[in-house]
Design an enzyme around this catalytic site. Structure first.
Site, short mmCIF file in Angstrom:
data_model
loop_
_atom_site.label_atom_id
_atom_site.label_comp_id
_atom_site.label_asym_id
_atom_site.label_seq_id
_atom_site.Cartn_x
_atom_site.Cartn_y
_atom_site.Cartn_z
N CYS A 100 0.80 -1.23 0.00
CA CYS A 100 0.00 0.00 0.00
C CYS A 100 0.83 1.28 0.00
O CYS A 100 1.41 1.62 -1.02
CB CYS A 100 -1.01 -0.04 1.14
SG CYS A 100 -2.42 1.04 0.82
N HIS A 227 -3.59 -5.51 2.42
CA HIS A 227 -3.23 -5.50 3.83
C HIS A 227 -3.93 -6.67 4.51
O HIS A 227 -4.51 -7.53 3.87
CB HIS A 227 -3.83 -4.26 4.51
CG HIS A 227 -3.17 -2.98 4.25
ND1 HIS A 227 -2.05 -2.56 4.90
CD2 HIS A 227 -3.52 -1.95 3.43
CE1 HIS A 227 -1.74 -1.33 4.51
NE2 HIS A 227 -2.61 -0.95 3.60
N1 GLN Z 1 -2.13 6.93 1.91
C1 GLN Z 1 -2.31 6.02 0.85
C2 GLN Z 1 -3.66 6.07 0.19
O1 GLN Z 1 -4.67 6.28 0.85
C3 GLN Z 1 -1.97 4.64 1.36
C4 GLN Z 1 -2.95 4.06 2.34
C5 GLN Z 1 -2.51 2.80 2.95
O2 GLN Z 1 -1.32 2.49 3.06
N2 GLN Z 1 -3.47 2.02 3.41
O3 GLN Z 1 -3.73 5.88 -0.99
#
Ligand code: GLN
Length: 298
Positions: A100, A227
């Protein structure tokens, strides 16, 4: 009993662990550690920050998790310092898993809502945009691996032994992101989205994978939005990563572990999100979800 990895020492580098660690990302590290230890290896986990590039030289597996845009600005600054050592380590065969926010940061460019473009080291051949006001992509994801995927091969025996042959052709996880990631021409997705959103709104791709040796780098590179954490529910991916990291210790077979619990978690998750999706938009997940779903009463 003699354990196949007895005497081996595996080093895991956890990048920016204090800044990027969402939705149980730490469970990915725990899974790698336990699966290596169950086979007799000793494991060292190193937390690696911006000024600790030297510690990457002897690392076998590099992990970077997810986070929020605000933390990603700090990570991007840190990567200006760490990027060279990272590229070197993967160049020499360390296996990389980026989830992510880490996936976004290690690409060429991340245009967040909070900052102008964050420039990454381009270790992953992707770029990410988070258009202002774009809907967040949140929920369960099921992806199908490409036919003949070596990740599936790494789980074939243990899925069959657990009575869910075929489950190893999928990965499951949880996504929560507003960024849309695009793969450069020639970059291979990790899989095709069956349930959920994945990389972007255009092409049903999820994540990216570059196999060892591709792009002139000896190490495996995987980036993904999954995740949850990812590896406890996907033992085939955990073993594929361990196997590639061990390639530089000489060729070693990873014996299958008794993974009934892991496959139950995997198939339950797939079945559950299949059901969720079916009620909203019609099911695109096939036989495995239905079979396991009916077995476990979903
Ligand atoms: N900040 C990033 C987004 O929202 C990654 C989010 C995350 O790692 N869950 O795209």
């Amino acid at each position: 009993m003699s354990l196949p990895l007895a005497g081996e020492r595996i080093v895991i580098g956890h990048l920016f662990a204090d800044l990027l660690n969402l939705y149980g990302d730490h469970g990915n590290i725990a899974t790698l550690v336990r699966r290596a230890e169950w086979r007799g290896a000793a494991v060292e986990v190193r937390e690696i920050g911006a000024d600790q590039g030297g510690a990457l030289a002897t690392v076998d597996i590099i992990f970077i998790g997810g986070g929020q845009d605000a933390q990603q600005i700090t990570v991007a600054k840190g990567l200006e310092q760490l990027g060279g050592a990272l590229l070197d380590a993967v160049g020499k065969g360390a296996a990389l898993l980026a989830v992510c926010g880490g996936y976004q940061n290690l690409g060429h460019r991340f245009q967040s809502e909070l900052a102008s473009d964050l420039i990454g080291p381009g270790l992953l051949d992707v770029w990410t945009e988070a258009p202002v006001g774009a809907a967040r992509r949140v929920g369960g994801v099921v992806i199908e691996l490409a036919k003949g995927s070596p990740i599936a091969a790494a789980g074939r025996a243990s899925a069959a032994a657990a009575g869910v042959a075929g489950a190893e052709t999928h990965l499951v996880g949880f996504e929560n992101h507003s960024g849309r990631t695009y793969l450069s021409a020639g970059t291979r997705p990790l899989g095709r989205v069956l349930v959920g959103y994945g990389n972007n709104d255009r092409d049903a791709s999820e994540g990216m994978i570059a196999f060892p040796g591709e792009g002139g780098l000896a190490g495996l590179r995987i980036g993904t939005y999954l995740h949850g954490p990812l590896l406890p529910r996907n033992p085939h991916l955990a073993d594929y990563l361990l196997g590639r990291a061990l390639d530089r210790h000489g060729s070693m077979e990873l014996t299958a572990l008794p993974d009934e619990g892991e496959w139950l978690a995997h198939t339950t998750f797939a079945a559950r999100w299949n059901v969720e999706r079916a009620t909203r938009r019609g099911s695109r997940f096939g036989a495995i979800g239905e079979r396991v779903g009916s077995l476990i009463g979903f």
